[in-house]
Motif scaffolding. Structure first.
Motif, PDB file in Angstrom:
ATOM      1  N   PHE A   1     -41.652  17.007 -84.412  1.00  0.00           N
ATOM      2  CA  PHE A   1     -41.491  18.324 -83.759  1.00  0.00           C
ATOM      3  C   PHE A   1     -42.542  18.598 -82.676  1.00  0.00           C
ATOM      4  N   TYR A   2     -43.725  17.975 -82.838  1.00  0.00           N
ATOM      5  CA  TYR A   2     -44.811  18.223 -81.877  1.00  0.00           C
ATOM      6  C   TYR A   2     -44.391  17.889 -80.434  1.00  0.00           C
ATOM      7  N   PRO A   3     -43.692  16.778 -80.219  1.00  0.00           N
ATOM      8  CA  PRO A   3     -43.279  16.455 -78.842  1.00  0.00           C
ATOM      9  C   PRO A   3     -42.333  17.486 -78.238  1.00  0.00           C
TER      10      PRO A   3
ATOM     11  N   GLY B   1     -53.969  10.246 -91.719  1.00  0.00           N
ATOM     12  CA  GLY B   1     -54.096   8.825 -91.415  1.00  0.00           C
ATOM     13  C   GLY B   1     -54.502   8.499 -89.987  1.00  0.00           C
ATOM     14  N   VAL B   2     -54.537   9.492 -89.105  1.00  0.00           N
ATOM     15  CA  VAL B   2     -54.845   9.184 -87.706  1.00  0.00           C
ATOM     16  C   VAL B   2     -56.285   8.696 -87.552  1.00  0.00           C
ATOM     17  N   MET B   3     -57.217   9.420 -88.159  1.00  0.00           N
ATOM     18  CA  MET B   3     -58.621   9.038 -87.985  1.00  0.00           C
ATOM     19  C   MET B   3     -58.951   7.755 -88.757  1.00  0.00           C
TER      20      MET B   3
ATOM     21  N   LEU C   1     -52.385  20.885 -79.004  1.00  0.00           N
ATOM     22  CA  LEU C   1     -51.757  22.203 -79.043  1.00  0.00           C
ATOM     23  C   LEU C   1     -52.499  23.093 -80.032  1.00  0.00           C
ATOM     24  N   GLY C   2     -53.048  22.458 -81.067  1.00  0.00           N
ATOM     25  CA  GLY C   2     -53.792  23.201 -82.089  1.00  0.00           C
ATOM     26  C   GLY C   2     -54.946  23.988 -81.487  1.00  0.00           C
ATOM     27  N   ASN C   3     -55.592  23.424 -80.474  1.00  0.00           N
ATOM     28  CA  ASN C   3     -56.731  24.111 -79.874  1.00  0.00           C
ATOM     29  C   ASN C   3     -56.309  25.163 -78.863  1.00  0.00           C
TER      30      ASN C   3
ATOM     31  N   PHE D   1     -58.117  21.557 -90.458  1.00  0.00           N
ATOM     32  CA  PHE D   1     -57.444  20.292 -90.769  1.00  0.00           C
ATOM     33  C   PHE D   1     -56.535  19.849 -89.636  1.00  0.00           C
ATOM     34  N   PHE D   2     -55.675  20.782 -89.230  1.00  0.00           N
ATOM     35  CA  PHE D   2     -54.701  20.453 -88.197  1.00  0.00           C
ATOM     36  C   PHE D   2     -55.415  20.085 -86.906  1.00  0.00           C
ATOM     37  N   SER D   3     -56.393  20.914 -86.551  1.00  0.00           N
ATOM     38  CA  SER D   3     -57.049  20.724 -85.268  1.00  0.00           C
ATOM     39  C   SER D   3     -57.834  19.420 -85.218  1.00  0.00           C
TER      40      SER D   3
ATOM     41  N   GLY E   1     -51.647   9.646 -80.810  1.00  0.00           N
ATOM     42  CA  GLY E   1     -52.318   9.292 -82.063  1.00  0.00           C
ATOM     43  C   GLY E   1     -51.352   9.286 -83.235  1.00  0.00           C
ATOM     44  N   LEU E   2     -50.402  10.212 -83.199  1.00  0.00           N
ATOM     45  CA  LEU E   2     -49.399  10.269 -84.269  1.00  0.00           C
ATOM     46  C   LEU E   2     -48.513   9.033 -84.214  1.00  0.00           C
ATOM     47  N   LEU E   3     -48.044   8.725 -83.005  1.00  0.00           N
ATOM     48  CA  LEU E   3     -47.170   7.556 -82.865  1.00  0.00           C
ATOM     49  C   LEU E   3     -47.933   6.288 -83.233  1.00  0.00           C
TER      50      LEU E   3
HETATM   51  N1  PFF Z   1     -55.055  17.814 -83.718  1.00  0.00           N
HETATM   52  C1  PFF Z   1     -53.872  18.115 -82.992  1.00  0.00           C
HETATM   53  C2  PFF Z   1     -53.951  19.478 -82.413  1.00  0.00           C
HETATM   54  O1  PFF Z   1     -54.937  20.193 -82.629  1.00  0.00           O
HETATM   55  O2  PFF Z   1     -53.012  19.847 -81.737  1.00  0.00           O
HETATM   56  C3  PFF Z   1     -52.645  18.039 -83.819  1.00  0.00           C
HETATM   57  C4  PFF Z   1     -52.512  16.734 -84.431  1.00  0.00           C
HETATM   58  C5  PFF Z   1     -52.489  15.626 -83.639  1.00  0.00           C
HETATM   59  C6  PFF Z   1     -52.520  16.624 -85.729  1.00  0.00           C
HETATM   60  C7  PFF Z   1     -52.457  14.397 -84.177  1.00  0.00           C
HETATM   61  C8  PFF Z   1     -52.472  15.402 -86.290  1.00  0.00           C
HETATM   62  C9  PFF Z   1     -52.474  14.312 -85.495  1.00  0.00           C
HETATM   63  F1  PFF Z   1     -52.412  13.166 -86.042  1.00  0.00           F
END
Ligand code: PFF
Length: 472
Positions: free
Chosen positions: A105-107, A232-234, A29-31, A224-226, A323-325
């Motif tokens: 909240f993202y979902p 911790g995801v990466m 969603l960030g992109n 950062f968000f994008s 990735g978050l889950l």
């Molecule tokens: N990078 C994702 C985006 O641009 O929508 C948002 C996001 C996903 C942030 C997963 C963090 C994450 F762990």
């Protein structure tokens, strides 16, 4: 290093699969939602130039740092720190908490994307004048958005329960190329509209007069968000990497794909906006209100393009939210010895309840506030304005000042087997430049929070973690 008693750890099947999964996490969603509206609100091309600088200089460096930490230990976010430097466990815990919070909240927004995909085909566009009011009514309704959120969450659960290569990698390998294909279809349509050139000019011709300090903050925060950094995801994704992967080139590929996707989303959206004389500064409503209005003006074919657009948005959201889950699930597997299925079910059960509250907080529960904001905003502000930047800053300090330089070099070059000509430059940047730069962003982000109690709460959480997370 991996703990001796560990069971065989899951790993990615192929390099392509890993790149698609990591790019899938980054591209979201960030992109497609946030980048275009931030660009619109911050002067178009000027914002893009600054954003590119942030991504290349800061984002790429931190991503490589996360891969090094994850693969070096073969453990996900918390274990990666705890196994080496117990005092730094809080950085890992902060990452898992950030992922968990974003997953609260993202979902909900992912659910909207799925809903709009279906609604595109069932009459959403038939009354262009009503689209804005419709969006407001839809997201504040008590039941419907919750149902879409549940559907979206169920797909996430299904994918993550299937595991790293059989779930996340497989899904990403199919969906990511599809996402790029869908974006290209919309771009072709958008560029073919009369008057679309003005949109390209807006995107690519910098207007420096609107640039202020805030533009830089917005750009770095977005980077950062994008790129899914600081949560911790990466690190988690890196922990499933095999020892022969070339981390610097993987980081560069993922960062490039993420940036390409953001720019493609911009090229898909802005020419169409300008062609129909719509203001590009619509803010958060850009994707769910303005974009459907534009498609509605295209006549019958607009229905199809709208469907394609929201399908792309839903795909982007899904590959990010898994990735978050996964980050939360990997914590329970690595640290608490749970099976993947059990960890997935438990994490999903908890987050489902909170996601429902997040959705309801936009409507029937809008009167209920936590630290001065609704549930949805609580998680959004806390992560976006505080946790991500602090997490990224701590990671840079950890790699630059705590880990042994030789060891970092050995990991980044596969024990010297692969070249990394820019090692010294990267190391200097992550050691000296990034901590300072990101600290500025973190402090200004925190200061910008309007609700003082929320700001204090966020800072206290980090303090408590720093003091007590060693015990986790
Ligand atoms: N990078 C994702 C985006 O641009 O929508 C948002 C996001 C996903 C942030 C997963 C963090 C994450 F762990």
């Amino acid at each position: 290093m991996p703990q001796g008693e560990q069971k065989a750890r899951e790993s990615w099947g192929t390099r392509f699969g890993f790149i698609m999964a990591a790019a899938g996490s980054a591209i979201g969603l960030g992109n497609i939602w946030r980048f275009p509206y931030l660009t619109g609100m911050n002067g178009g091309g000027a914002f893009i130039v600054i954003y590119l600088g942030c991504v290349l200089f800061v984002g790429l460096s931190i991503m490589l740092g996360e891969f090094v930490v994850g693969r070096g230990t073969g453990l996900a976010s918390v274990g990666a720190f705890k196994s080496r430097h117990r005092n730094w466990t809080f950085v890992g815990v902060l990452g898992v908490i950030s992922s968990f919070f974003i997953y609260c909240f993202y979902p909900v927004v992912g659910g909207w994307a799925v809903a709009y995909m279906v609604k595109s085909l069932t009459g959403l566009l038939s009354n262009p004048g009503a689209i804005a009011d419709y969006f407001g009514a839809f997201i504040t309704a008590p039941l419907e958005p919750v149902i879409w959120t549940l559907i979206f969450l169920a797909v996430n659960l299904f994918v993550v329960a299937k595991g790293v290569s059989g779930g996340i990698e497989l899904t990403s390998k199919i969906l990511m190329p599809m996402l790029f294909g869908l974006l290209v279809i919309i771009i072709i349509k958008s560029l073919s509209l009369p008057g679309s050139g003005a949109g390209l000019t807006f995107l690519f011709k910098p207007d420096w007069s609107v640039v202020t300090g805030k533009t830089f903050l917005a750009a770095l925060g977005q980077a950062f968000f994008s790129l899914s950094l600081g949560m911790g995801v990466m690190i988690t994704y890196g922990s499933y990497l095999k020892k022969d992967e070339h981390l610097p080139s993987d980081a560069l590929t993922v960062v490039s794909m993420d940036t390409l996707a953001a720019i493609l989303a911009g090229i898909a959206i802005f020419p169409a906006l300008f062609a129909f004389g719509v203001e590009p500064t619509a803010g958060t409503g850009l994707v769910f209100v303005v974009v459907p209005q534009v498609f509605a003006q295209m006549g019958g074919i607009g229905v199809l393009f709208s469907f394609v657009f929201f399908l792309a948005l839903a795909i982007a959201a899904l590959t990010s939210s898994v990735g978050l889950l996964e980050t939360v699930v990997a914590y329970f597997m690595d640290e608490k010895g749970m099976s993947r299925k059990k960890a997935t079910y438990i994490s999903s059960a908890v987050t489902t309840v909170i996601c429902i509250l997040s959705s309801l907080s936009l409507g029937v529960m809008s009167g209920f506030s936590v630290f001065g904001v609704g549930v949805f905003d609580f998680f959004d502000i806390l992560t976006d304005k505080i946790f991500l930047a602090i997490g990224g800053m701590c990671l840079a300090i950890y790699v630059g000042w705590v880990l042994n330089k030789e060891e970092v070099k050995l990991e980044a070059t596969n024990r010297g087997a692969l070249p990394f000509a820019l090692f010294e430059t990267w190391y200097a940047v992550i050691k000296y430049v990034i901590p300072v730069l990101v600290a500025v962003v973190a402090v200004s982000g925190i200061m910008a929070i309007e609700q003082q109690s929320l700001m204090i709460f966020g800072v206290v959480v980090i303090g408590v973690l720093a003091l007590f997370s060693k015990k986790l």
